[in-house]
Design a protein around this motif. Structure first.
Motif, PDB file in Angstrom:
ATOM      1  N   THR A  14      -8.575   8.134   2.422  1.00 58.09           N
ATOM      2  CA  THR A  14      -9.321   7.731   1.236  1.00 58.09           C
ATOM      3  C   THR A  14      -9.717   8.887   0.334  1.00 58.09           C
ATOM      4  O   THR A  14     -10.243   8.662  -0.758  1.00 58.09           O
ATOM      5  N   SER A  15      -9.479  10.114   0.767  1.00 57.82           N
ATOM      6  CA  SER A  15      -9.872  11.251  -0.058  1.00 57.82           C
ATOM      7  C   SER A  15      -9.029  12.468   0.310  1.00 57.82           C
ATOM      8  O   SER A  15      -8.334  12.474   1.334  1.00 57.82           O
ATOM      9  N   ARG A  19      -5.516  11.144   0.901  1.00 57.27           N
ATOM     10  CA  ARG A  19      -5.335  10.252  -0.253  1.00 57.27           C
ATOM     11  C   ARG A  19      -4.122  10.681  -1.082  1.00 57.27           C
ATOM     12  O   ARG A  19      -3.334   9.847  -1.537  1.00 57.27           O
ATOM     13  N   ASP A  23      -0.776   8.391  -1.873  1.00 55.28           N
ATOM     14  CA  ASP A  23      -0.229   8.116  -3.196  1.00 55.28           C
ATOM     15  C   ASP A  23       1.225   8.571  -3.297  1.00 55.28           C
ATOM     16  O   ASP A  23       2.082   7.863  -3.846  1.00 55.28           O
ATOM     17  N   GLU A  44     -11.291   1.430  -3.898  1.00 60.69           N
ATOM     18  CA  GLU A  44     -10.885   2.233  -5.058  1.00 60.69           C
ATOM     19  C   GLU A  44      -9.406   2.604  -4.978  1.00 60.69           C
ATOM     20  O   GLU A  44      -8.673   2.515  -5.973  1.00 60.69           O
ATOM     21  N   ALA A  45      -8.956   3.008  -3.799  1.00 57.92           N
ATOM     22  CA  ALA A  45      -7.547   3.384  -3.627  1.00 57.92           C
ATOM     23  C   ALA A  45      -6.629   2.195  -3.858  1.00 57.92           C
ATOM     24  O   ALA A  45      -5.585   2.309  -4.518  1.00 57.92           O
ATOM     25  N   GLN A  48      -6.155   1.295  -7.495  1.00 57.37           N
ATOM     26  CA  GLN A  48      -5.283   2.217  -8.226  1.00 57.37           C
ATOM     27  C   GLN A  48      -3.825   2.101  -7.810  1.00 57.37           C
ATOM     28  O   GLN A  48      -2.927   2.465  -8.577  1.00 57.37           O
ATOM     29  N   ARG A  49      -3.578   1.634  -6.574  1.00 50.97           N
ATOM     30  CA  ARG A  49      -2.213   1.466  -6.080  1.00 50.97           C
ATOM     31  C   ARG A  49      -2.094   0.060  -5.474  1.00 50.97           C
ATOM     32  O   ARG A  49      -2.178  -0.105  -4.261  1.00 50.97           O
ATOM     33  N   GLY A  54      -5.636  -1.065   2.897  1.00 48.32           N
ATOM     34  CA  GLY A  54      -6.774  -0.293   3.366  1.00 48.32           C
ATOM     35  C   GLY A  54      -7.494  -1.008   4.491  1.00 48.32           C
ATOM     36  O   GLY A  54      -7.838  -2.185   4.364  1.00 48.32           O
TER      37      GLY A  54
END
Length: 252
Positions: A14-15, A19, A23, A44-45, A48-49, A54
């Motif tokens: 996640t970060s 992350r 991506d 959030e991820a 965006q994708r 998740g």
């Protein structure tokens, strides 16, 4: 490792580096499952994708890993790539009278046992697949430590050694075992200062170079070493370990 058509599970996705890897692999046409402790970062991820998957996971909670393993076995039996990326770091002053092992124990639990637990949970699935890969994130500090982060550096040195043994034991299986040993990267691993430190390599730039090396098969001994990794990796061999250690750990 093939670069597309995989089903990939990334812990700590996640970060930071996790992350960015999620991506990058997603954009190459892989099914990517990311895990993390914070649901809002998973959401959030995914926003965006779209298509990214998740699933919450706390590696320090055995029941959380059991639930994840059950869900993946049921929904994604084709899983063929594990990226064990979750990790934590904290400075420790061993000279302080107030120092205790609490922070060291947390680091060992996440950085060592977290990787071992997630590998144990998914290796039986992965080793039955064609084109299988296990990737774990160690650190450039596995080779020369920052003395103010003693347990973190030692945990990554453990992983460097352990991955060599795993790679050897997997030699009769179609499982590639790769080690990422990042240099100083702009992530929040040690706090917000690192995330904006101009001395650190940009996260996307690091992952872009990693993806290129993996795609080209330029991973001797299973080590994925970007250019900024190499001087420290070979400092002892090249006779400059003491000089490098001193530069990293000034005495005043």
């Amino acid at each position: 490792m093939k670069m597309t058509g995989n089903t990939i599970l990334i812990t700590g996705g996640t970060s930071g580096i996790g992350r960015a890897l999620a991506d990058a692999f997603y954009d190459k046409g892989n099914r990517v499952i990311i895990t993390g402790r914070r649901q809002f970062l998973l959401d959030e991820a995914i926003a965006q994708r779209p298509g990214l998957i998740g699933i919450p996971l706390d590696l320090n909670q055995p029941e959380s890993l059991e639930q994840l393993a059950h869900q993946v076995r049921e929904q994604f039996p084709e899983l063929n790539v594990l990226i064990a990326n979750a990790g934590i770091s904290q400075a420790e002053d061993l000279t302080s009278d107030t120092w205790n092992i609490d922070s060291a124990q947390s680091i060992v639990e996440t950085n060592i046992f977290g990787v071992l637990r997630v590998t144990s949970a998914f290796l039986p699935m992965i080793k039955t697949q064609a084109n299988a890969t296990v990737i774990a994130t160690s650190s450039n500090l596995a080779f020369i430590p920052r003395a103010d982060f003693p347990t973190y550096c030692a945990s990554k040195a453990f992983l460097h050694s352990w991955l060599q043994s795993l790679r050897h034991q997997m030699r009769e299986y179609p499982v590639e075992v790769l080690e990422l040993a990042p240099p100083y990267v702009q992530t929040a691993l040690t706090g917000e200062q690192q995330a904006s430190d101009p001395r650190a390599i940009l996260t996307h730039a690091y992952v872009e170079e990693v993806m290129h090396l993996i795609e080209q098969g330029d991973c001797p001994r299973g080590e994925v070493l970007v250019e900024r990794d190499r001087a420290r990796r070979w400092a002892e061999r090249d006779g400059c370990y003491e000089e490098t250690f001193s530069a990293m750990n000034p005495s005043n």
